[in-house]
Write a protein that holds these residues in place. Structure first.
Motif, PDB file in Angstrom:
ATOM      1  N   MET A 297       0.852  -1.188   0.000  1.00 56.60           N
ATOM      2  CA  MET A 297       0.000   0.000   0.000  1.00 56.60           C
ATOM      3  C   MET A 297       0.894   1.247   0.000  1.00 56.60           C
ATOM      4  SD  MET A 297      -3.190   0.848   2.594  1.00 56.60           S
ATOM      5  CE  MET A 297      -4.019  -0.713   2.259  1.00 56.60           C
ATOM      6  N   PRO A 298       1.356   1.683  -1.176  1.00 48.33           N
ATOM      7  CA  PRO A 298       2.333   2.768  -1.268  1.00 48.33           C
ATOM      8  C   PRO A 298       1.897   4.081  -0.630  1.00 48.33           C
ATOM      9  CG  PRO A 298       2.101   1.638  -3.371  1.00 48.33           C
ATOM     10  CD  PRO A 298       1.016   1.111  -2.492  1.00 48.33           C
ATOM     11  N   GLY A 299       0.596   4.274  -0.412  1.00 50.49           N
ATOM     12  CA  GLY A 299       0.128   5.509   0.202  1.00 50.49           C
ATOM     13  C   GLY A 299      -0.075   5.414   1.701  1.00 50.49           C
ATOM     14  N   HIS A 300       0.387   4.334   2.324  1.00 49.98           N
ATOM     15  CA  HIS A 300       0.154   4.106   3.755  1.00 49.98           C
ATOM     16  C   HIS A 300       0.812   5.194   4.597  1.00 49.98           C
ATOM     17  CE1 HIS A 300      -0.171   1.973   7.587  1.00 49.98           C
ATOM     18  NE2 HIS A 300      -0.968   1.101   6.990  1.00 49.98           N
ATOM     19  N   TRP A 301       0.140   5.559   5.709  1.00 43.04           N
ATOM     20  CA  TRP A 301       0.641   6.643   6.565  1.00 43.04           C
ATOM     21  C   TRP A 301       1.963   6.310   7.235  1.00 43.04           C
ATOM     22  CZ3 TRP A 301       1.490   6.033  11.816  1.00 43.04           C
ATOM     23  CH2 TRP A 301       0.900   4.924  12.430  1.00 43.04           C
ATOM     24  N   LYS A 302       2.294   5.025   7.336  1.00 42.02           N
ATOM     25  CA  LYS A 302       3.550   4.650   7.979  1.00 42.02           C
ATOM     26  C   LYS A 302       4.764   4.881   7.080  1.00 42.02           C
ATOM     27  CE  LYS A 302       1.511   1.054  10.933  1.00 42.02           C
ATOM     28  NZ  LYS A 302       1.527  -0.381  11.264  1.00 42.02           N
ATOM     29  N   ILE A 303       4.515   5.157   5.802  1.00 45.94           N
ATOM     30  CA  ILE A 303       5.632   5.468   4.904  1.00 45.94           C
ATOM     31  C   ILE A 303       5.977   6.937   5.111  1.00 45.94           C
ATOM     32  CG2 ILE A 303       6.385   5.566   2.494  1.00 45.94           C
ATOM     33  CD1 ILE A 303       4.393   3.307   1.915  1.00 45.94           C
ATOM     34  N   ASN A 304       6.929   7.196   5.988  1.00 45.14           N
ATOM     35  CA  ASN A 304       7.227   8.564   6.389  1.00 45.14           C
ATOM     36  C   ASN A 304       8.722   8.842   6.333  1.00 45.14           C
ATOM     37  OD1 ASN A 304       8.365   7.474   8.821  1.00 45.14           O
ATOM     38  ND2 ASN A 304       6.306   7.403   9.726  1.00 45.14           N
ATOM     39  N   ARG A 305       9.084  10.050   6.720  1.00 49.00           N
ATOM     40  CA  ARG A 305      10.484  10.471   6.630  1.00 49.00           C
ATOM     41  C   ARG A 305      11.394   9.640   7.540  1.00 49.00           C
ATOM     42  NH1 ARG A 305       9.871  16.807   7.583  1.00 49.00           N
ATOM     43  NH2 ARG A 305       8.234  15.971   8.925  1.00 49.00           N
ATOM     44  N   TYR A 306      10.882   9.242   8.699  1.00 50.62           N
ATOM     45  CA  TYR A 306      11.703   8.435   9.610  1.00 50.62           C
ATOM     46  C   TYR A 306      12.045   7.086   8.958  1.00 50.62           C
ATOM     47  CZ  TYR A 306      13.296   6.046  13.837  1.00 50.62           C
ATOM     48  OH  TYR A 306      14.038   5.351  14.750  1.00 50.62           O
ATOM     49  N   SER A 307      11.038   6.450   8.358  1.00 47.93           N
ATOM     50  CA  SER A 307      11.256   5.169   7.692  1.00 47.93           C
ATOM     51  C   SER A 307      12.211   5.325   6.512  1.00 47.93           C
ATOM     52  CB  SER A 307       9.923   4.595   7.205  1.00 47.93           C
ATOM     53  OG  SER A 307       9.064   4.314   8.286  1.00 47.93           O
ATOM     54  N   LYS A 308      12.036   6.396   5.765  1.00 48.79           N
ATOM     55  CA  LYS A 308      12.908   6.638   4.605  1.00 48.79           C
ATOM     56  C   LYS A 308      14.344   6.906   5.038  1.00 48.79           C
ATOM     57  CE  LYS A 308       9.133   8.407   1.740  1.00 48.79           C
ATOM     58  NZ  LYS A 308       8.525   9.612   1.122  1.00 48.79           N
ATOM     59  N   LYS A 309      14.498   7.585   6.161  1.00 50.03           N
ATOM     60  CA  LYS A 309      15.833   7.866   6.691  1.00 50.03           C
ATOM     61  C   LYS A 309      16.552   6.576   7.076  1.00 50.03           C
ATOM     62  CE  LYS A 309      18.066   9.855  10.776  1.00 50.03           C
ATOM     63  NZ  LYS A 309      17.821  10.441  12.115  1.00 50.03           N
ATOM     64  N   LEU A 310      15.855   5.697   7.811  1.00 51.60           N
ATOM     65  CA  LEU A 310      16.470   4.423   8.207  1.00 51.60           C
ATOM     66  C   LEU A 310      16.772   3.563   6.987  1.00 51.60           C
ATOM     67  CD1 LEU A 310      14.570   3.294  11.437  1.00 51.60           C
ATOM     68  CD2 LEU A 310      16.768   4.445  11.240  1.00 51.60           C
ATOM     69  N   THR A 311      15.874   3.575   6.018  1.00 50.44           N
ATOM     70  CA  THR A 311      16.080   2.796   4.796  1.00 50.44           C
ATOM     71  C   THR A 311      17.319   3.279   4.050  1.00 50.44           C
ATOM     72  OG1 THR A 311      13.721   2.322   4.558  1.00 50.44           O
ATOM     73  CG2 THR A 311      15.067   2.156   2.570  1.00 50.44           C
ATOM     74  N   LYS A 312      17.484   4.583   3.991  1.00 49.03           N
ATOM     75  CA  LYS A 312      18.666   5.157   3.330  1.00 49.03           C
ATOM     76  C   LYS A 312      19.939   4.712   4.029  1.00 49.03           C
ATOM     77  CE  LYS A 312      20.514   9.608   1.729  1.00 49.03           C
ATOM     78  NZ  LYS A 312      20.286  11.090   1.703  1.00 49.03           N
ATOM     79  N   GLU A 313      19.912   4.697   5.372  1.00 49.88           N
ATOM     80  CA  GLU A 313      21.076   4.258   6.144  1.00 49.88           C
ATOM     81  C   GLU A 313      21.399   2.790   5.872  1.00 49.88           C
ATOM     82  OE1 GLU A 313      20.184   5.056  10.214  1.00 49.88           O
ATOM     83  OE2 GLU A 313      20.214   7.242   9.979  1.00 49.88           O
ATOM     84  N   VAL A 314      20.359   1.968   5.814  1.00 46.20           N
ATOM     85  CA  VAL A 314      20.554   0.534   5.572  1.00 46.20           C
ATOM     86  C   VAL A 314      21.112   0.288   4.171  1.00 46.20           C
ATOM     87  CG1 VAL A 314      19.308  -1.636   5.180  1.00 46.20           C
ATOM     88  CG2 VAL A 314      18.888  -0.305   7.254  1.00 46.20           C
ATOM     89  N   LEU A 315      20.582   0.963   3.189  1.00 43.12           N
ATOM     90  CA  LEU A 315      21.075   0.795   1.817  1.00 43.12           C
ATOM     91  C   LEU A 315      22.536   1.223   1.715  1.00 43.12           C
ATOM     92  CD1 LEU A 315      17.964   2.037  -0.209  1.00 43.12           C
ATOM     93  CD2 LEU A 315      18.731  -0.321   0.125  1.00 43.12           C
ATOM     94  N   HIS A 316      22.898   2.266   2.452  1.00 50.45           N
ATOM     95  CA  HIS A 316      24.295   2.712   2.482  1.00 50.45           C
ATOM     96  C   HIS A 316      25.181   1.648   3.125  1.00 50.45           C
ATOM     97  CE1 HIS A 316      27.639   5.525   2.519  1.00 50.45           C
ATOM     98  NE2 HIS A 316      27.818   5.261   3.817  1.00 50.45           N
TER      99      HIS A 316
END
Length: 322
Positions: A297-316
């Protein structure tokens, strides 16, 4: 409810008669319902009955009505039945007592203690630190209790978003970088040294609170299975906090979880190594769930800046590991 099921309830509770009460909720995608049953002639005034009825065709809010989805749901109810029949916890991680269960063709029935009667009659849609800490304490004691335990009869890898059970959602992802990293992230979590049994769906809605909010009991064990305890922790925290709260509150709440886990763990556990590993797993577990949401569900409210920040760190981090 047919006479056979009614007879099972009466016998398991030692009751003389019963009366169907209010429907508590409809099960996901129309797979049955949970109802309260009132009793006469026994010590229990009521029980909660989870009545599963597999539909010929199911409806899903995300539009995913695949055969794989149906098989996953069927398996989830089989796992939950096995859990209640064969596993038990303690007062520090309270669950409802299973009084009876049966399976007949496309139907399943689980008769459970009524947690409202037991003093856990409060449900929360929003919580403060007191309630959050009560749930984190429950998770810590649960994970400590099953640390190193094989998940016999349960999901080999718990959580409803586990990668191997969600190929449709992975295929639907638009984020190609995270899509490519999904398998390595899953492998890192799966290969962690310290494993336990995870609840698998530890959202706020699956905790029942006492009137004070300081004590909780958990329900809904369809996706209980093996894995890293951080999967439960990230899912729970994400279920009850907005992105701004996460930035501020996650570090001290994570400290609290580990303090409870250390108190509950056996003394022969190398806790320093466990905490080090699971803290390292935290962003990977958060990113793993973020991956699922992007495909589901790409529009879910849990998809937020905090999640994106952690994801960016993990990908790095993954780039540095290659």
């Amino acid at each position: 409810m047919n006479p056979e099921y009614q007879a099972l309830i009466l016998k398991s509770c030692g009751a003389t008669s019963l009366r169907l009460g209010a429907k508590i909720q409809t099960l996901w995608s129309g797979y049955g319902e949970i109802v309260r049953v009132h009793l006469e002639g026994c010590e229990r005034p009521s029980v909660v009955v989870k009545h599963v009825q597999f539909p010929a065709a199911s409806g899903h809010p995300g539009g995913q009505n695949t055969d794989l989805s149906h098989k996953r749901k069927v398996r989830s109810y089989q796992v939950e039945t096995h859990w209640y029949q064969n596993y038990s916890t303690n007062p520090s991680c309270r669950i409802p007592v299973c009084l009876a269960s049966c399976s007949r063709g496309d139907e399943m029935l689980i008769v459970l203690e009524d947690l409202d009667v037991a003093g856990y009659d409060q449900r929360r849609t929003s919580v403060g630190d007191k309630e959050i800490r009560a749930c984190l304490s429950w998770l810590a004691h649960f994970h400590a209790l099953f640390l190193g335990r094989d998940p016999d009869g349960l999901w080999p890898l718990g959580t409803y978003w586990h990668l191997d059970t969600r190929p449709d959602e992975l295929e639907a992802m638009d984020d190609l970088q995270l899509k490519a990293a999904a398998a390595p992230i899953d492998r890192i979590l799966t290969d962690c040294r310290f494993k336990t049994i995870v609840h698998g769906d530890a959202k706020l809605a699956n905790f029942c609170f006492s009137k004070t909010g300081k004590e909780v009991s958990a329900v809904d064990f369809q996706y209980v299975g093996g894995g890293c305890g951080m999967k439960d922790v990230v899912y729970f925290l994400g279920s009850c906090m907005e992105e701004r709260e996460c930035e501020k509150k996650v570090p001290p709440l994570l400290d609290y979880y580990f303090s409870e886990l250390e108190k509950a763990a056996n003394k022969d556990v190398d806790f320093v190594a466990l905490e080090k590993e699971w803290r390292e797993m935290f962003p990977f577990a958060w990113t793993d769930f973020h991956r699922f949401l992007l495909g589901w569900m790409p529009g879910h409210w849990k998809i937020n800046r905090y999640s994106k920040k952690l994801t960016k760190e993990v990908l790095h981090k993954l780039k540095g590991m290659n």
